[in-house]
Design an enzyme around this catalytic site. Sequence first.
Site, PDB file in Angstrom:
ATOM      1  N   ASP A 121       0.838  -1.204   0.000  1.00  9.66           N
ATOM      2  CA  ASP A 121       0.000   0.000   0.000  1.00  9.66           C
ATOM      3  C   ASP A 121       0.873   1.254   0.000  1.00  9.66           C
ATOM      4  O   ASP A 121       1.869   1.327   0.723  1.00  9.66           O
ATOM      5  CB  ASP A 121      -0.860  -0.034   1.277  1.00  9.66           C
ATOM      6  N   GLU A 174       1.675  -0.686  -5.012  1.00 15.61           N
ATOM      7  CA  GLU A 174       0.690   0.345  -5.320  1.00 15.61           C
ATOM      8  C   GLU A 174       1.460   1.662  -5.270  1.00 15.61           C
ATOM      9  O   GLU A 174       1.585   2.298  -4.235  1.00 15.61           O
ATOM     10  CB  GLU A 174      -0.450   0.362  -4.288  1.00 15.61           C
TER      11      GLU A 174
HETATM   12  C1  NOJ Z   1      -4.444   2.957  -0.859  1.00 16.51           C
HETATM   13  C2  NOJ Z   1      -5.564   2.007  -0.586  1.00 16.51           C
HETATM   14  O1  NOJ Z   1      -5.863   1.296  -1.746  1.00 16.51           O
HETATM   15  C3  NOJ Z   1      -6.721   2.848  -0.092  1.00 16.51           C
HETATM   16  O2  NOJ Z   1      -7.906   2.130  -0.015  1.00 16.51           O
HETATM   17  C4  NOJ Z   1      -6.340   3.434   1.234  1.00 16.51           C
HETATM   18  O3  NOJ Z   1      -7.369   4.287   1.669  1.00 16.51           O
HETATM   19  C5  NOJ Z   1      -5.050   4.231   1.125  1.00 16.51           C
HETATM   20  N1  NOJ Z   1      -4.040   3.551   0.367  1.00 16.51           N
HETATM   21  C6  NOJ Z   1      -4.485   4.517   2.488  1.00 16.51           C
HETATM   22  O4  NOJ Z   1      -3.970   3.354   3.060  1.00 16.51           O
END
Ligand code: NOJ
Length: 543
Positions: A221, A293
């Site tokens: 993440d 991500e």
């Molecule tokens: C990316 C995640 O996909 C999202 O759902 C989340 O709110 C943010 N990062 C913060 O962790």
Amino acid sequence: MSTPETSAPATTPVPGRREWWRDAVVYQVYVRSFASSGQREGGAGIGDLPGITSRLPYLRDLGVDAVWITPFYTSPQHDHGYDVADYLDIDRLFGTLDDADALIGVAHDLGLRVIVDLVPNHTSNEHAWFRAALDAAPGSPERARYLFRDGRGDDGSEPPNNWQSVFGGPAWTRVPDGQWYLHLFDTSQPDLDWRNPEVGDMFEVVLRFWLDRGADGFRIDVAHGLLKEASLRDQVLPPGSEGKDLNKVREESMVARTDFDEPMWDQPEVHDVYRRWHRVLADYHGDRMLVAEAWARTPEAIAAYVRPDEMHQAFNFLWLLADWSAREFADVVTGTFAAMGPVGASPTWVLSNHDVVRHVTRYGGGAQGLARARAATLTMLALPGSSYLYQGEELGLEQVDVAPEDRQDPSWFRTGEVGRDGCRVPVPWKGSAPSYGFGPDDAQPWIPQPAGWAALTVEAQTGVEGSTLELYRAALAARRGLAPADAVQVDVDGDVLVVDRGDLRVVLNCGASDVALPEGEVVVASGPVSDVLSADTAVWLRR
Ligand code: NOJ
């Protein structure tokens, strides 16, 4: 449960052997919205781990290779699990560690890999570290695990810099003794200070904990956010951006490839973290993997995350951001291969996830949106590399217009903007009314499902020729027959995109009228085909 094995490092290239993740189709499960066992205390209408386990045969039959499960750790759920209070346990809402072991075991028995979602940029404000930081004094070692700073102005009542939270509003919250802490997301998600070695050591323990339990990989993440420019200087905002949604301005600049100052993202030192993690994974057998991500700004910047000694994959959000245009799709495909080739990484493709408007709706919704979504998916599934699918897209689900009183996304509470709840509505499995078999009882799901979903359930679409579910099944089955590839030939003829992968030709008609169907045997098509290919339709042809 698998045990570590040191003899066969995960990423040692073996001639002729291709790691599973290079061509995998990964299915994203949003825990609270996939399936509920109804067995969890307080969990009526909320998806959980036993619910997921019970549906793994469905995913095997769908034809995917792996399942990525969004955060299931102990969490106060302010951001539905992306606010982690304990990385080494399961939230009781979702189950127990035994349930996690069972899920991983059943998945492996079915031939499915499991990707765990790791959240290293921030913890929950209920994590033991953050509680200790609040109890400790400014300048203490407890505060040094996070980014606490004094404020600006004579009395320190101004935030330390001008950074905005991704969820809207200032990225700083003041604590009673007058200091401020940084949170690039919600105030309940304090950012860790990755320049403090304690943080890296803690996450190595977390990685090994889940690797020892058999996790095949991690989705990382906010992978581009861990390190901030050390000075924490002000961000220089682009002219004309005042009063606008900064996320939108940033996205537009990504597509247009214009400059954008961002001292909070994509700092060079972040790559040291992933080099360390690469080495950790290499201690384990079975090609364990990391997928980033990383909303880095260009294909080249993304490629830096997947250099041979870093992560294995990174989400390619440019594919998702592309408009319905043969030219745009072609440019993304070409640009992606050009960036990934030099670092030897396989590309990834994604059209929907739990943070974005579902692609049926992005493409206009209704019959046309669905036709386009099916065509874009079919095109994507022919591209070499991995495809990431989001639960419910195989049913053709649209974004739901969730009523204000039912919204739960923290960004809604911070900005008053609609937020992401509409793509997180629980999956309809069977029956003619909510909860459409989401759980064993009639408990209504945590976000109401629309009344009109009866025709979209798994049950209603199974075995029905032309249904979106059967299209996904057919495409995934056909994809298994494709020889691995690392390149494609891309052409654009007016509004038509043509992608050649070996003897497979994919034709996507982004225009408004029929085009002649090229020569070839139809393998699978997103809509009816004759001697013409209709608007908003894609086809795979064997040449
Ligand atoms: C990316 C995640 O996909 C999202 O759902 C989340 O709110 C943010 N990062 C913060 O962790």
